[in-house]
Design a protein around this motif. Structure first.
Motif, mmCIF file in Angstrom:
data_model
loop_
_atom_site.group_PDB
_atom_site.id
_atom_site.type_symbol
_atom_site.label_atom_id
_atom_site.label_comp_id
_atom_site.label_asym_id
_atom_site.label_seq_id
_atom_site.Cartn_x
_atom_site.Cartn_y
_atom_site.Cartn_z
ATOM 1 N N LYS A 64 -8.541 4.956 19.216
ATOM 2 C CA LYS A 64 -7.506 4.073 18.890
ATOM 3 C C LYS A 64 -7.417 4.506 17.309
ATOM 4 N N GLY A 65 -8.353 4.775 16.935
ATOM 5 C CA GLY A 65 -8.732 5.383 15.386
ATOM 6 C C GLY A 65 -8.154 6.856 14.710
ATOM 7 N N PRO A 66 -7.927 6.899 13.813
ATOM 8 C CA PRO A 66 -7.234 8.552 13.672
ATOM 9 C C PRO A 66 -8.754 9.290 13.307
ATOM 10 N N VAL A 67 -8.662 9.771 13.149
ATOM 11 C CA VAL A 67 -10.092 11.551 12.651
ATOM 12 C C VAL A 67 -10.040 10.875 11.720
ATOM 13 N N PHE A 68 -8.726 11.127 10.233
ATOM 14 C CA PHE A 68 -9.321 11.219 8.855
ATOM 15 C C PHE A 68 -9.046 10.669 8.348
ATOM 16 N N PHE A 69 -9.054 9.198 7.535
ATOM 17 C CA PHE A 69 -8.992 8.412 6.337
ATOM 18 C C PHE A 69 -8.489 9.103 4.862
ATOM 19 N N LYS A 70 -7.764 8.698 4.846
ATOM 20 C CA LYS A 70 -7.090 8.986 3.437
ATOM 21 C C LYS A 70 -7.003 8.143 2.597
ATOM 22 N N GLN A 71 -7.465 7.429 1.403
ATOM 23 C CA GLN A 71 -7.043 6.706 -0.240
ATOM 24 C C GLN A 71 -6.666 7.493 -1.107
ATOM 25 N N VAL A 72 -5.809 6.537 -2.152
ATOM 26 C CA VAL A 72 -5.076 6.984 -2.984
ATOM 27 C C VAL A 72 -6.519 7.128 -3.892
ATOM 28 N N ARG A 73 -7.057 7.247 -4.638
ATOM 29 C CA ARG A 73 -7.831 7.862 -5.599
ATOM 30 C C ARG A 73 -7.106 8.792 -7.219
ATOM 31 N N VAL A 74 -7.970 8.798 -7.894
ATOM 32 C CA VAL A 74 -7.644 8.520 -9.219
ATOM 33 C C VAL A 74 -7.985 10.049 -10.107
ATOM 34 N N GLY A 75 -7.020 10.695 -9.911
ATOM 35 C CA GLY A 75 -7.378 12.195 -11.057
ATOM 36 C C GLY A 75 -7.542 12.117 -12.059
ATOM 37 N N LYS A 76 -6.867 13.542 -12.350
ATOM 38 C CA LYS A 76 -7.271 14.366 -14.030
ATOM 39 C C LYS A 76 -5.956 13.520 -14.759
ATOM 40 N N ASP A 77 -6.373 12.745 -15.310
ATOM 41 C CA ASP A 77 -5.488 12.360 -16.565
ATOM 42 C C ASP A 77 -5.176 11.519 -16.030
ATOM 43 N N GLU A 78 -5.935 10.492 -15.111
ATOM 44 C CA GLU A 78 -5.304 8.850 -14.228
ATOM 45 C C GLU A 78 -4.094 9.880 -13.404
ATOM 46 N N THR A 79 -3.828 10.361 -12.784
ATOM 47 C CA THR A 79 -2.768 10.651 -12.136
ATOM 48 C C THR A 79 -3.888 10.364 -10.311
ATOM 49 N N GLU A 80 -2.924 10.117 -9.763
ATOM 50 C CA GLU A 80 -3.555 9.378 -8.266
ATOM 51 C C GLU A 80 -2.773 10.844 -7.418
ATOM 52 N N PHE A 81 -3.965 11.310 -6.548
ATOM 53 C CA PHE A 81 -3.557 11.387 -5.500
ATOM 54 C C PHE A 81 -4.015 10.926 -3.573
ATOM 55 N N GLN A 82 -3.960 11.535 -2.473
ATOM 56 C CA GLN A 82 -3.803 11.058 -1.331
ATOM 57 C C GLN A 82 -5.702 11.860 -1.648
ATOM 58 N N MET A 83 -6.927 11.202 -1.324
ATOM 59 C CA MET A 83 -7.971 11.314 -1.285
ATOM 60 C C MET A 83 -8.885 12.036 0.738
ATOM 61 N N TYR A 84 -8.497 12.865 0.678
ATOM 62 C CA TYR A 84 -8.898 13.300 2.803
ATOM 63 C C TYR A 84 -10.030 12.813 3.405
ATOM 64 N N LYS A 85 -10.928 12.056 4.011
ATOM 65 C CA LYS A 85 -12.565 12.499 4.169
ATOM 66 C C LYS A 85 -12.068 12.080 6.225
#
Length: 226
Positions: A64-85
């Motif tokens: 029932k669970g998804p294969v991938f996990f995505k999470q908001v992370r903080v990148g260059k210049d404190e810009t947020e993005f969705q990181m995948y695992k």
């Protein structure tokens, strides 16, 4: 190592890195981006069989669970993005985190514990071998991340950062870095920041390639991984 890190922090606190200083080396930045594009494309193509096998195993254990996990992370210049695992935890892992915060085994603005009860059976293996990180090659291709750089933190972690700590947010975050191939979870947050800043000050194409090659060893497992 901790004593050295504290001394380095005190000695360099008056000489913080700046974005202008780091963006001045256009030749390095352009070559780094070219290597990121080529490396991530090749990685996604060559590792496709592993992606399929891991996806099947995750679904077998938790259909029932998804294969991938995505999470908001903080990148260059404190810009947020969705990181995948690849998902290595139960589906309600984030909700259960608040009940585990007091068990944190890493000092500073990070959270990690050994034998985390939220980790699935297949999750233990892919985390031990760092296979769970492979989907971040898509983040590299998009430009959110680089193959080499400081690991992207969570927003709640950045809220605890000092101006000194925020130096690690002046560059594009990476899939691997100096911290991962030298100390990993054997050091606390402050020591991790020192290693990241050391990388930022020393970074060259040769240094990046050296870190990538060392990371291959980590992919076969590390006693420090959890």
């Amino acid at each position: 190592m901790k004593a050295v890190a504290v001394e380095q922090r005190a000695a360099s606190s008056d000489h913080l890195l700046t974005a202008d200083q780091l963006n001045a080396n256009l030749g390095y930045l352009r070559m780094k981006r070219l290597i990121d594009i080529i490396g991530s494309l090749l990685g996604l193509i060559l590792l496709l069989p592993i992606f399929l096998i891991v996806a099947i195993l995750i679904k077998i254990e938790d259909p029932k669970g998804p294969v991938f996990f995505k999470q908001v992370r903080v990148g260059k210049d404190e810009t947020e993005f969705q990181m995948y695992k690849f998902r290595s935890m139960v589906t309600d892992a984030e909700e259960r985190l608040k009940d585990l915060l007091t068990l944190n085994e890493v000092s500073g603005a990070m959270f990690k514990i050994k034998n985390d009860p939220r980790i699935t059976k297949i999750g233990k293996f892919i985390r031990k071998t760092s296979i769970d990180e492979l989907p971040q090659l898509w983040n590299v291709l998009k430009g959110d991340m680089s193959l080499v750089g400081p690991r992207p933190p969570l927003e709640r972690e950045v809220e605890e950062y000092s101006s000194y700590d925020k130096q690690r947010l002046l560059v594009t975050p990476g899939c691997t870095g100096l911290w991962q191939v030298t100390a990993r979870n054997n050091v606390g947050f402050k020591e991790m920041v020192e290693l990241d800043i050391q990388y930022i000050r020393k970074r060259t194409i040769y240094f990046d390639i050296k870190i990538v090659l060392k990371t291959v060893v980590v992919l076969f497992g590390s006693k420090a991984a959890f």
